[in-house]
Design an enzyme around this catalytic site. Structure first.
Site, PDB file in Angstrom:
ATOM      1  N   THR B 145       0.822  -1.218   0.000  1.00 39.16           N
ATOM      2  CA  THR B 145       0.000   0.000   0.000  1.00 39.16           C
ATOM      3  C   THR B 145       0.855   1.267   0.000  1.00 39.16           C
ATOM      4  OG1 THR B 145      -1.624  -1.221   1.283  1.00 39.16           O
ATOM      5  CG2 THR B 145      -1.857   1.174   1.250  1.00 39.16           C
ATOM      6  N   GLU B 146       0.603   2.142  -0.958  1.00 42.24           N
ATOM      7  CA  GLU B 146       1.277   3.443  -1.041  1.00 42.24           C
ATOM      8  C   GLU B 146       2.799   3.306  -1.054  1.00 42.24           C
ATOM      9  OE1 GLU B 146      -0.665   6.033  -1.447  1.00 42.24           O
ATOM     10  OE2 GLU B 146      -2.571   5.105  -0.937  1.00 42.24           O
TER      11      GLU B 146
END
Lengths: 445, 399
Positions: B145-146
């Site tokens: 994530t990210e």
């Protein structure tokens, strides 16, 4: 008897106890056959001629401008909120307790206008005091200026025996009406700037409060606590002061039965989230009670200038999902949150009266209230604790959580007690004050 | 040879409704289906459908020499099915060309890695199964994530068979003198690392339409000439990777069609492929293309691709964010013990990182970006609704 009444709040225009108190009081006064022309801070220039008990809910309105009046009369409204929009009543008036936060364009009041009709030196000084302090850049001060100018037209046009003004926002209007009509003025103290600010507060407001009380023929205080305050802080002649405790009459359509939201015990704070109401003490209690009873839920209902600070602090204390904020609640939502609660707390630092605990008790909720409150003078079946004594608050809440039977018993006794504190009685006292004031006035003129 | 690795992030969260205390226990919906549907349809129309169409044309035109990579979250796939099935079909058509790599990530675009390793592994496996099921694709490269990364992540990902490469941000404070243009190894040399070349990636993603930027307007020729310059320092014949990672919504959503972003993309591959020493590659090609000893590099502290700080502060800085996420992960264990699949799904929907992003209260430049993406008036509101949702979740647990 006909009263010209000035107030800043009246349902649906309501942000706190003032609106609730005026509603109950006016309704009961109408029931005694007293007629009331009510003036509110509406967008349009209107007054509300209240004659019948039912009028408090329908709010019949008259526009000062005949053209607008005829438009209003011929127009059909789908519902009452559309009608209220036309008159310009906001369901959520900006709280008038955040003077410092609101800054807008400056319009100062013309002093000459105010002074043109004054006579005696004493009067002149009071006018000076009021007008000099009714100058400011804040939105609210400007609104009060507008409201006061408007009161002049009302005062000249309407026919009445007495003037009754609630809290400082309407004192300039009340003073002006008294000046123009030579009718007696009663001012009603629901809260002083010392209460609201939880400290010295805004000096301009003190001055306006002082001018209003001094100029009035009679001063009504909502409690002994408040009477004490206005004697010691404002040096008002004790002979002028009467105490009329607020009351609470539960609406006929209220539903009182419990409807739980949470399985665990629910502790409720219901009121403006301002320094006066002690919300930070509520947070301290929550933190400590949750250490013993992690299944408890604390609900902070309302809004105010301390909301953000409290929200951030509740997060920093890692109170998880056990300390909840509702934001602003309308009447129906207030009922829902009351039906879901088990323990009500009012940790106010300084509370002239405090109707909200009466409402909570009417729903059978066991209440704990600050000793620094007027409501503590009238009820027995509630716990009374100094606002600063967090240890005792925590101990009491824990005890009530652990002893459900005892809690229920207190709740029921509180409910019975509150049912006896009705507005009818308070209204009768106010009627007597009206009569004696009027008699004095006639004798002296 | 310099290989351009184009990877696009495709994600849509389930946004929460303005969920009040009085909604708790009333059976009222937690998520804003109306808003989620609207956003999905809007983004599909402005970005997904036109960009997919364009990329499909480009892939066909360049006969396999143009390659692209997607990471598509589980919550995005689910919402394609609910609100824009044609978008899912168009992604399938792209994958079917064989010139698309799909990355592995957490199904719910969550921060589970930081709080609950078991939940993290569960969500990664769910996502791999979903890619298999929807696209018949077996993922070999992982991005968290990210682009959140730290050494520990490589250990966890290594436990899952098949992942050979990891993507993350080319954070200056970690890379220091090292160039993000080469493939590296993680701290114990078990897995490949590729780093986003943020200067050039952000030229497209953030600066493309910024008229105050001295390089505005960005033409394909100019951009390719910059890329070409990157190869000048390489004289040992080592393969380089120019990693242009960005949100897919850059095309048509963050940068509107009127900025010329689609024209830019249409002409970009052709301009690149005019040069013999420039080309496109997949992240999974890193293993074969690394014709040199890969240096290993350690990330003791977590990094990400968000904001100026490129750390976790977009999601985990203030007390609201910490209280919210800690409460969530405490509930996870109890939810799993209860064994109610619906409840577990709801809890996982609440684990999506966007919920914490909305609570970010850093009020400067980056705050604006947060505000743009948030469906709420303020971080405080986002927090209140989220905490109420967690209170509801706990009541459901007790039911």
């Amino acid at each position: 008897m006909k009263i010209l009444m000035f107030t800043w709040e009246f349902p649906p225009l309501i942000s706190g106890g003032l609106g609730m108190a005026c509603y109950g009081m006016v309704k009961a006064l109408l029931n005694l056959g007293i007629k009331i022309d009510l003036v509110l801070p509406t967008r349009e220039e209107v007054y509300f001629p209240l004659r019948d008990v039912a009028d408090v809910d329908t709010l019949p309105a008259v526009f000062l401008d005949p053209k607008k009046q005829s438009t209003f009369e011929t127009r059909t409204f789908l519902n009452s909120s559309e009608r209220m929009d036309f008159i310009g009543i906001n369901e959520r008036p900006e709280s008038y307790f955040q003077l410092a936060e609101i800054r807008r364009y400056a319009v100062s009041l013309k002093k000459e206008y105010w002074l043109s009709e004054t006579v005696s030196i004493e009067e002149h000084d009071l006018w000076q005091q009021m007008t000099k302090n009714l100058i400011g850049e804040e939105d609210l001060i400007r609104k009060v200026q507008e409201y006061t100018l408007r009161a002049e037209r009302m005062a000249r046009m309407l026919d009445y025996d007495m003037i009754h003004a609630h809290d400082w926002l309407t004192y300039p209007a009340g003073m002006l009406a008294r000046k123009l009509s030579s009718k007696p003025l009663v001012v009603h103290i629901h809260a002083t700037e010392f209460d609201r600010a939880g400290g010295p507060g805004d000096e301009r407001i003190h001055k306006i409060e002082h001018a209003g009380m001094t100029y009035a023929d009679k001063v009504i205080a909502v409690s002994q606590y408040t009477a004490q305050m206005i004697m010691s802080r404002y040096r008002i002649d004790t002979g002028k002061i009467s105490i009329v405790h607020n009351a609470f009459t539960i609406p006929e359509d209220a539903v009182l039965s419990k409807e739980r939201i949470f399985k665990g015990p629910v502790i409720l704070f219901l009121g403006r989230i301002t320094l006066q109401k002690g919300p930070d003490y509520f947070l301290d209690m929550a933190q400590r009670v949750l250490q013993t009873h992690p299944d408890a839920r604390f609900i902070m209902a309302g809004t105010g200038d301390m909301s953000r600070k409290l929200l951030r602090r509740s997060a920093s204390l890692r109170l998880k999902n056990r300390f909840l904020f509702t934001g602003f609640l309308n009447r129906k939502q207030v009922e829902s949150v009351l039906r879901a609660s088990d323990i009500y707390v009012l940790p106010s630092v300084s509370e002239p009266f405090g109707i909200s605990p009466l409402e909570a008790m009417a729903y059978g909720i066991t209440s704990i209230i600050s000793k620094q409150s007027g409501v503590a003078e009238v009820i027995k079946h509630a716990f009374k604790i100094d606002f600063w004594d967090v240890d005792l608050w925590v101990e009491t809440i824990n005890h009530l959580i652990e002893h459900q039977d005892y809690r229920a018993k207190m709740g029921i006794e509180g409910m019975r007690e509150v049912n006896k504190i009705q507005w009818d009685e308070a209204a009768e006292k106010i009627r007597q004050i009206y009569t004696s004031t009027l008699a004095d006035y006639i004798r002296n003129h | 040879m310099l290989n351009i690795v184009f990877y696009f992030q495709v994600h849509q969260p389930y946004r929460l409704r303005h969920y009040n205390v009085l909604d708790i226990g009333q059976g009222s919906p937690m998520f804003d289906d109306k808003l989620n549907g609207e956003v999905m349809r809007k983004v599909a129309e402005k970005c997904y459908l036109p960009t997919n169409k364009l990329l499909l044309e480009l892939i066909k035109e360049h006969e396999g020499r143009f390659k692209i990579t997607f990471s598509i979250t589980g919550t995005a796939i689910e919402q394609f099915k609910l609100y824009s099935p044609e978008t899912l079909d168009s992604f399938k058509a792209l994958v079917d060309t064989g010139h698309v790599e799909l990355l592995g990530e957490t199904y719910y675009h969550s921060l589970a890695f930081l709080y609950d390793s078991n939940e993290f592994l569960d969500q990664v496996m769910m996502h791999r199964d979903l890619m298999q099921q929807e696209f018949g694709y077996f993922t070999e490269t992982f991005r968290n994530t990210e682009l959140i990364y730290q050494d520990r992540l490589s250990d966890l990902v290594f436990e899952i068979p098949g992942f050979k490469t990891l993507l993350t941000e080319g954070v200056d404070r970690v890379l220091q003198w090292r160039s993000p243009l080469y493939a590296y190894k993680n701290y114990n040399k078990r897995i490949n690392l590729l780093f986003k070349y943020y200067q050039l990636a952000d030229d497209i993603a953030f600066r493309f339409s910024n008229r105050d930027w001295p390089e505005f307007p960005l033409t394909v020729e100019k951009f390719v000439s910059w890329i070409d310059k990157l190869t000048l320092n390489e004289n040992k014949g080592r393969n380089q990777f120019l990693n242009l990672f960005m949100d897919y919504e850059t095309f048509g959503e963050h940068q509107w069609a009127s900025t010329g972003i689609f024209d830019f993309m249409r002409h970009f591959p052709g301009e690149v492929l005019k040069n013999q020493h420039l080309g496109f590659a997949f992240p999974k090609d890193a293993t074969d293309l690394s014709n040199y000893q890969q240096e290993s590099i350690s990330f003791p502290e977590p990094v990400s691709w968000a904001d100026e700080e490129r750390d976790l502060s977009a999601w985990l800085e203030n007390d609201m964010q910490h209280n919210a996420i800690e409460t969530l992960y405490e509930l996870f264990e109890r939810v799993k013990a209860k064994g109610d699949p619906e409840l577990l799904k709801t809890t996982r929907m609440l684990s999506t990182s966007d919920h914490f992003y909305y609570m970010c209260a850093k009020y400067f430049q980056d705050g604006d970006v947060h505000k743009y993406f948030s469906p709420y008036d303020s971080p405080d509101q986002a927090y209140i609704y989220y905490i109420n949702a967690l209170a509801e979740l706990e009541e459901r647990l007790l039911r």
